[in-house]
Scaffold this motif. Structure first.
Motif, mmCIF file in Angstrom:
data_model
loop_
_atom_site.group_PDB
_atom_site.id
_atom_site.type_symbol
_atom_site.label_atom_id
_atom_site.label_comp_id
_atom_site.label_asym_id
_atom_site.label_seq_id
_atom_site.Cartn_x
_atom_site.Cartn_y
_atom_site.Cartn_z
ATOM 1 N N LEU A 545 35.536 54.645 57.296
ATOM 2 C CA LEU A 545 35.884 53.598 58.019
ATOM 3 C C LEU A 545 36.666 52.556 57.166
ATOM 4 C CD1 LEU A 545 35.749 52.070 60.708
ATOM 5 C CD2 LEU A 545 33.643 51.074 59.976
ATOM 6 N N SER A 546 37.889 52.164 57.609
ATOM 7 C CA SER A 546 38.639 51.399 56.659
ATOM 8 C C SER A 546 38.896 50.239 57.759
ATOM 9 C CB SER A 546 40.064 51.766 56.434
ATOM 10 O OG SER A 546 39.806 53.204 55.966
ATOM 11 N N LEU A 547 38.569 48.990 57.068
ATOM 12 C CA LEU A 547 39.019 47.557 57.624
ATOM 13 C C LEU A 547 39.924 47.068 56.898
ATOM 14 C CD1 LEU A 547 35.054 46.225 57.671
ATOM 15 C CD2 LEU A 547 36.352 47.945 59.294
ATOM 16 N N GLU A 548 41.183 46.989 57.579
ATOM 17 C CA GLU A 548 42.267 46.605 57.109
ATOM 18 C C GLU A 548 42.204 45.110 56.493
ATOM 19 O OE1 GLU A 548 46.965 47.459 57.359
ATOM 20 O OE2 GLU A 548 45.751 47.857 58.985
ATOM 21 N N GLY A 549 42.945 44.803 55.337
ATOM 22 C CA GLY A 549 42.966 43.574 54.676
ATOM 23 C C GLY A 549 42.400 43.497 53.159
ATOM 24 N N GLY A 550 40.803 43.772 53.107
ATOM 25 C CA GLY A 550 40.364 43.871 51.969
ATOM 26 C C GLY A 550 40.760 42.887 50.795
ATOM 27 N N PRO A 551 41.178 43.109 49.699
ATOM 28 C CA PRO A 551 41.448 42.036 48.807
ATOM 29 C C PRO A 551 42.725 41.173 49.049
ATOM 30 C CG PRO A 551 40.927 44.129 47.633
ATOM 31 C CD PRO A 551 41.112 44.258 49.014
ATOM 32 N N LEU A 552 43.415 41.759 50.090
ATOM 33 C CA LEU A 552 44.658 40.811 50.515
ATOM 34 C C LEU A 552 44.152 39.639 51.284
ATOM 35 C CD1 LEU A 552 47.329 43.252 52.180
ATOM 36 C CD2 LEU A 552 47.298 42.352 49.774
ATOM 37 N N LEU A 553 42.869 39.455 51.814
ATOM 38 C CA LEU A 553 42.419 38.546 52.724
ATOM 39 C C LEU A 553 41.829 37.164 51.651
ATOM 40 C CD1 LEU A 553 40.907 40.607 55.386
ATOM 41 C CD2 LEU A 553 42.811 39.514 55.431
ATOM 42 N N ASP A 554 41.573 37.958 50.188
ATOM 43 C CA ASP A 554 41.181 36.674 49.425
ATOM 44 C C ASP A 554 42.025 35.432 49.246
ATOM 45 O OD1 ASP A 554 39.223 38.549 49.113
ATOM 46 O OD2 ASP A 554 40.068 39.128 46.759
ATOM 47 N N PRO A 555 41.571 34.494 49.247
ATOM 48 C CA PRO A 555 42.332 33.223 48.741
ATOM 49 C C PRO A 555 42.675 33.343 47.538
ATOM 50 C CG PRO A 555 40.320 32.462 50.166
ATOM 51 C CD PRO A 555 40.153 33.823 49.789
ATOM 52 N N LEU A 556 43.939 32.756 46.760
ATOM 53 C CA LEU A 556 44.183 33.004 45.424
ATOM 54 C C LEU A 556 43.094 32.585 44.489
ATOM 55 C CD1 LEU A 556 46.130 34.164 43.689
ATOM 56 C CD2 LEU A 556 47.194 31.617 43.558
ATOM 57 N N ASP A 557 42.327 31.460 44.810
ATOM 58 C CA ASP A 557 41.235 30.896 44.176
ATOM 59 C C ASP A 557 39.995 31.452 44.328
ATOM 60 O OD1 ASP A 557 40.873 29.891 46.343
ATOM 61 O OD2 ASP A 557 40.406 27.669 45.720
ATOM 62 N N LYS A 558 39.933 32.488 45.004
ATOM 63 C CA LYS A 558 39.003 33.272 45.270
ATOM 64 C C LYS A 558 38.812 34.721 45.176
ATOM 65 C CE LYS A 558 36.500 29.339 47.939
ATOM 66 N NZ LYS A 558 35.917 29.149 49.292
ATOM 67 N N ALA A 559 39.811 35.076 44.228
ATOM 68 C CA ALA A 559 40.316 36.565 44.190
ATOM 69 C C ALA A 559 39.045 37.292 43.646
ATOM 70 C CB ALA A 559 41.328 36.575 42.894
ATOM 71 N N GLY A 560 38.730 38.451 44.378
ATOM 72 C CA GLY A 560 37.472 39.139 44.199
ATOM 73 C C GLY A 560 36.653 38.934 45.263
ATOM 74 N N LEU A 561 36.941 38.082 46.058
ATOM 75 C CA LEU A 561 35.667 37.778 47.297
ATOM 76 C C LEU A 561 35.730 39.069 48.359
ATOM 77 C CD1 LEU A 561 34.095 35.895 48.757
ATOM 78 C CD2 LEU A 561 35.990 35.083 50.085
ATOM 79 N N ALA A 562 36.690 39.752 48.549
ATOM 80 C CA ALA A 562 36.521 41.023 49.336
ATOM 81 C C ALA A 562 35.620 42.035 48.644
ATOM 82 C CB ALA A 562 37.771 41.619 49.756
ATOM 83 N N SER A 563 35.933 42.257 47.170
ATOM 84 C CA SER A 563 35.145 43.220 46.470
ATOM 85 C C SER A 563 33.790 42.740 46.195
ATOM 86 C CB SER A 563 35.740 43.245 45.063
ATOM 87 O OG SER A 563 37.159 43.732 45.103
ATOM 88 N N ILE A 564 33.346 41.630 45.983
ATOM 89 C CA ILE A 564 31.801 41.207 45.779
ATOM 90 C C ILE A 564 31.172 41.256 47.254
ATOM 91 C CG2 ILE A 564 31.884 38.714 46.033
ATOM 92 C CD1 ILE A 564 30.459 38.450 43.395
ATOM 93 N N THR A 565 31.992 41.000 48.294
ATOM 94 C CA THR A 565 31.444 41.001 49.633
ATOM 95 C C THR A 565 30.749 42.464 49.837
ATOM 96 O OG1 THR A 565 32.774 39.153 50.549
ATOM 97 C CG2 THR A 565 31.698 40.564 52.004
ATOM 98 N N ALA A 566 31.882 43.533 49.314
ATOM 99 C CA ALA A 566 31.502 44.610 49.691
ATOM 100 C C ALA A 566 30.290 45.311 48.820
ATOM 101 C CB ALA A 566 32.788 45.934 49.281
#
Length: 949
Positions: A545-566
């Motif tokens: 199951l692929s949810l589109e966006g992933g790290p692209l959705l991170d604010p620049l000052d919160k880079a890594g947010l998608a990764s750590i959420t996963a």
């Protein structure tokens, strides 16, 4: 470390009933010189691999396995010789010889083995370990005769093609491989130093498979020829063939090409050589690392010893995942970033390994970590073996066995390795039975016998200059025995006598007809698109199951947010703790994982069909009810921070970061790693995780791929909870354009002490397309750097010996793309290698492809489709690709038509437009003090690049 039920010999298995059957009263007519030894046939209720075993008069063992589910064949030739057969002072020779077997033979020109298999649409390689060497290739079924001709030619006709020049080039290639994989990698010496301390001098496992550099330097070409003559006879080999074969015709070919090769010297089994230690041996290595590492290694038994299976079970209980005691006491409590236990086994001896990467904020030194490991062992002794421990093991065995049948190569590898060491190709049922028979008492018995209070090799790997962090003072010195090595005399070669012209390359049979995977499709009202493929070859189901966006959705000052959420989604839920849900999955033999990279958050699931409903219930719990506990968040964040600091010790990782930063810019989310930076991860709060989940864990822009043993109606019913899932819509951010500067420069990333330099040459290009200019650019690049026999690789690796491998490619995503060339090269030849790169690119840009190169790429691309859709994973990738890029199902047919019709003029025009070196940026990661002067001759401004870490 995942449990090693049937992976003790790195094999895969099939679920086909199979036991030995008596030979039929009337056997089929066999070619003269071929004898049927035994056959296995399917039988209800047992697990195994069907095969027939033959032997040629010269001693060659032949194992055949018929599987017509896909139009391909896999051929494996395993020689019963590895580094354990080497002489003192000649370490690495078995592996060195593996390289030489690809350098041409009497009737096959240098590098032509790779070329022929590539043009046949296949893939190939060879591997060496302590106990055996194997060579293998997977090709379309119509290419089988050619593969047998090639393998027979290097078995019987290698020596006349061996030259001093080839020998010297491959010696440099092996040194480059060692530099890249061992000397230039953090913790790269871990296995080598442990073996030197664990085994007495002269023990066959006391030296590394890849060898010592000084040993490689002292051997000569005559030594190589003598090695071949001693070990590479047909009577010391097993030829295993599986796939879509005509058995009678296959045996005719085998006898034709291999039958005249004379028998070699007798090869006997080696005696088992487990070892023991009288007292602990402490070693310390200073390395270019951030995290101190502790490894405790105890000697045990040998492969398939009666105690091997209980020791494997013990290793799983202690350190086999989130259910293990190591996870509970070391990782979850924050004392280690990672901690695993394993029991790797080889033919002569096995090792019980306890490994932990220290968390510097919780562990002052490795002595403290050693105390926690000792306390964990004591806890196990009091705790004992619990019922779920054995349930997990047995489920893991069953699951790994069934998933192993998904490729012909896996089945062939299993048959080959079992025949080589045991003389019994199919030991699947035997292995299943011995693991299923393990009891709690067995596990406690082997703990008492091999682990409790037993002496071990205790290895500490610490950052440079920090030996005070070691577990204990170094008390054991490794001394290699002095040896006087005399060059051996080259044997006289007598060609086999044939009644046919062996120099004539066999023609391929009619090309097989390839069918694209059929699929069904649904779209839910919540926005989710589902594509499924039903296939009953194995009773398994794989879901992505692929949810589109992933790290692209991170604010620049919160880079890594998608990764750590996963990462948090892999932890506790409202109903289960992290350990409890991991335990439930393990008891089913299932897996569920969340990750985020590129432009997607990915959720993957694998399950036996019979356990799918229960596994989906656990997916529902993980997806809809994450607990998001503060203690989980803080532990994961700290682990990620330590991991990021460790990554910057790897030159290849630094090069990848430099490419992203240079192409996209440090003020662009795409210019930063998916996992973020030290500053951005430090700034994250648990509330950020919860908010990201609420906003972006939604079916609104999602794609679901399901492949396996389930029909459409049953699948839709089982996945109804995803149909009912409601979530808000969201917008993907606008992707910024490239930030790269127009002025070409050479960017230097200083990595003091690096054993190699990493070169990257990049320029912006087009995003992915299936049939347009970007696709055609990839075709154009194929002869330049897209295959083993490419111009770049043959120059830098085979001609100059500067690298273990060099390549180039066009990278294309949904919105951006670029050209990239690169390699890890010898430190002393950094400047030379860079100049060769630029020369090859310039020459190709000016003159383009040759007609022969165009013919080669056509053959490789058009015939390789037979290998593309064999396994469920391959089918799932194909379907996911269709969804990702919104492609029609038959886009592959349009690509093939382009390949058939595209001409030199169009491809060479692309090379002229896209390969202008003056538009490319150069990145070099290496020891500035050692390479700066070498780089001065490139006529480019050298800029020292500071990375966003």
């Amino acid at each position: 470390m995942p449990f090693k039920p049937l992976l003790l010999l790195s094999c895969l298995f099939t679920l086909v009933a199979c036991v030995q059957s008596p030979l039929p009263a009337t056997s089929p007519i066999l070619p003269e010189g071929v004898t049927l030894i035994e056959q296995h046939t399917p039988q209800e209720g047992e697990t195994g691999i069907a095969y027939k075993k033959y032997q040629l008069d010269n001693g060659l063992t032949v194992v055949l396995h018929a599987d017509d589910s896909d139009p391909l064949v896999h051929v494996d030739v395993t020689y019963y010789v590895g580094s354990a057969r080497e002489e003192l002072g000649k370490s690495g020779f078995a592996h060195f010889f593996e390289h030489m077997m690809f350098q041409g033979s009497e009737n096959v020109e240098d590098e032509q083995h790779f070329k022929m298999i590539t043009e046949a649409g296949g893939n190939l390689n060879g591997t060496t370990n302590s106990d055996r060497t194997n060579y293998y290739q997977t090709v379309p079924a119509n290419q089988l005769e050619k593969v047998l001709w090639l393998e027979a030619d290097r078995m019987g006709f290698l020596l006349p093609a061996v030259t001093q020049q080839k020998f010297e080039v491959q010696r440099e290639t092996v040194k480059n491989e060692r530099a890249q994989r061992v000397d230039n990698q953090p913790y790269g010496l871990r296995s080598e130093k442990t073996a030197e301390a664990l085994y007495p001098a002269g023990h066959p496992y006391s030296w590394p498979v890849i060898g010592y550099t000084e040993d490689l330097d002292r051997v000569g070409v005559d030594d190589l020829k003598a090695f071949f003559d001693r070990w590479y006879g047909p009577n010391n080999a097993v030829l295993t063939i599986g796939g879509d074969i005509d058995e009678a015709r296959t045996l005719i070919w085998v006898e034709k090409y291999f039958g005249s090769i004379p028998r070699g010297p007798q090869v006997d089994k080696m005696d088992k050589q487990p070892v023991s230690l009288a007292e602990d041996r402490y070693l310390t290595i200073e390395d270019n690392v951030h995290l101190p590492l502790l490894q405790v290694t105890l000697p045990t038994v040998h492969v398939r010893h009666e105690d091997e299976a209980p020791l494997d079970v013990l290793s799983d209980i202690l350190g086999g995942g989130k259910n293990s005691l190591f996870y509970k006491n070391l990782v979850k409590d924050g004392y280690a970033v990672n901690a695993v236990v394993g029991h790797p086994c080889q033919e002569l001896a096995c090792e019980f390994q306890l490994i932990a990467l220290a968390h510097p904020q919780r562990t002052a030194n490795l002595s403290e970590l050693k105390q926690r490991i000792d306390a964990t062992l004591a806890e196990f002794e009091q705790r004992g073996v619990q019922p779920d421990d054995l349930t997990r093991v047995k489920a893991s065995i069953l699951s790994s066995t069934i998933f192993g049948l998904q490729s012909v190569s896996g089945k062939v590898s299993t048959l080959a390795i079992n025949e080589t060491f045991e003389g019994k190709p199919d030991l699947v049922q035997y292995d299943l039975a011995r693991y299923r028979a393990v009891t709690a008492n067995d596990v406690m018995r082997v703990y008492e016998r091999y682990i409790k209070d037993k002496a071990a090799v205790v290895l500490s790997i610490v950052p440079q200059g920090q030996t005070a962090l070691a577990a204990a003072e170094h008390n054991f010195s490794i001394t290699r025995p002095d040896v006087s090595v005399e060059s051996q005399q080259a044997p006289e070669w007598q060609p086999p006598q044939d009644d046919f012209d062996r120099s004539k390359e066999p023609e391929a049979g009619p090309a097989p007809l390839i069918s694209l995977p059929e699929y069904w499709q649904s779209k839910f009202e919540n926005g989710m698109v589902l594509v499924g493929h039903s296939n009953d070859e194995t009773p398994t189901v794989t879901l992505n199951l692929s949810l589109e966006g992933g790290p692209l959705l991170d604010p620049l000052d919160k880079a890594g947010l998608a990764s750590i959420t996963a990462m948090m989604m892999n932890e506790s839920t409202h109903k289960y703790s992290t350990e409890e849900i991991a335990n439930e999955l393990a008891k089913l033999g299932s897996a569920i994982s969340f990750s985020a990279s590129g432009r997607y958050t990915q959720i993957t699931l694998s399950s036996l069909t019979e356990n799918l409903d229960q596994t989906l219930e656990l997916l529902k719990e993980k997806l809809f009810n994450p607990a998001f506990l503060e203690q989980d968040f803080e532990r994961i964040r700290q682990q990620l921070l330590q991991s990021l600091q460790q990554q910057v010790k790897r030159p290849e990782a630094l090069a990848s970061r430099a490419v992203r930063q240079l192409l996209m810019g440090s003020d662009n989310r795409l210019g930063l790693p998916d996992s973020g930076t030290l500053a951005s991860i430090q700034a994250l709060k648990l509330e950020d995780i919860k908010a990201f989940y609420q906003q972006y864990y939604s079916p609104a822009i999602s794609k679901l791929v399901l492949v396996g043993d389930i029909g459409q109606a049953d699948a839709l019913q089982a996945l109804d909870f995803l149909r009912q899932w409601q979530g808000q819509d969201y917008q993907l951010p606008q992707v910024a354009d490239f930030a790269i500067e127009a002025q070409p420069r050479l960017y230097l990333v200083d990595h003091p002490g690096s054993a190699q330099s990493v070169i990257r040459i990049v320029k912006p290009d087009l995003p992915y397309d299936a049939t347009g200019e970007q696709f055609r650019s990839k075709l154009m690049n194929f002869p330049l750097g897209g295959m083993f026999n490419s111009r770049i690789n043959l120059n830098l690796r085979e001609d100059k010996g500067y690298t273990y491998g060099a390549s180039s490619r066009f990278v294309g995503g949904k919105t951006l793309g670029w050209f990239q060339a690169g390699a890890s090269v010898k430190l002393e030849n950094t400047g030379d290698a860079l100049r060769e790169f630029l020369t090859e690119i310039d020459t190709y840009q000016q003159h383009g492809l040759t007609a022969e190169e165009l013919s080669s790429l056509r053959l490789a691309y058009l015939q390789g489709e037979a290998l593309d859709y064999e396994t469920p994973a391959q089918k799932a990738r194909f379907l996911r690709h269709l969804l990702t890029f919104d492609l029609p199902a038959d886009y592959v047919r349009e690509q093939q038509q382009i390949i058939r019709t595209i001409g030199l003029a169009e491809l060479n025009q692309l090379s002229r437009e896209k390969l202008k070196a003056e538009q490319m940026q150069i990145i070099v990661v290496g020891d500035k003090a050692q390479i700066l002067e070498q780089l001065a001759g490139t006529d480019r401004e050298i800029v020292e690049l500071t990375l966003s870490l």
